[in-house]
Motif scaffolding. Sequence first.
Motif: not given
Length: 322
Positions: A55, A79-80, A103, A240, A289, A296
């Motif tokens: 990210a 995930v984002g 996660l 976010r 998070g 990870r």
Amino acid sequence: MSNKPKILVSRLLPQAVEQRIANSYNAVSNLEDLVLTSSDIIEKAHGLDGLLVSATERCDAAFISALPSSIKIIATFSVGYDHIDLQAAKSAGIVVTNTPDILTDATADIAILLMLGAARGAYWGEQMVRNQKWQRWAPTHPLGIDITGATLGILGMGRIGQAVADRAKAFKMDINYFKRTKLDATIENGAAFFDDLDAFLPTCQFLSINCASTEQTRGLINKATIENLPDGAVIINTARGDIVNDDDLIEALQSGKIAAAGLDVFNNEPDIDPRYRSLNNVFLLPHLGSATPNTRIAMGMRALDNLDAFFSGVTPKDVVNK
Ligand code: 8YV
């Protein structure tokens, strides 16, 4: 020269993940975890088949259009995927994948930590002890806010929102959620559905932000929506930073309209709005998070499962730009 697929891995990943990359790919790795600019990545991507990014790498339309045409997949270790222009990738014939599910628990755990930390003074209490400001115990001060029995509003009731709701039940919280569509009653598990934000916000003594960052949600927590929360509400953000307007939240924290906030994500990380640092009623974490070894590693393995599938001609499980 082996015929393993050629990928660029933008960040240093957990050892087990790097090992699997070394076994299965010809990889341009970043074992020193240097900061790579978009131009660095574009330059290194020549002749490669795919990218494994996180990210922290912005893959906007300009970046995507400058990539060599050999790049056919961007797998993100997150995930984002708000850092990737999905439409631009699709137009360029690039498949984008993410790492959902694994996660969820780690992030929901951090949401509960933030909720308790913000409500019960984890920051200011710790400061008192460490800075020898704790002179004697007093019945009347300092005091936090009860979470047991309070109403928790969950903004975005996807996987992580649902996991936060499950945990909050242990604190006997009443759960309301805001979402476009109502969940099945078995998933709702007693939570009350709201599709009207104006009706939802006044119910939220605690507001946990768990929605994705999209055009619809960016800046959603602003002066007007904060005004609509109960006085003394607590805001938690593990989603976010850009869902929150910093000026408006900081003003509300200063005035006491918002009693406390627990924030794991920020606009412009890690150069966050410096005013947060001097507020006593915020509990701040540096985007932790998903920060456990197991999570990870699982994220890396999931990203590699997607890459492996793609390069063996199978549609990856987690394509987000179909
Ligand atoms: C990750 C996250 O740690 O997965 C996400 O979307 O926000 C985090 O939990 C981070 O993005 C790593 O890429």
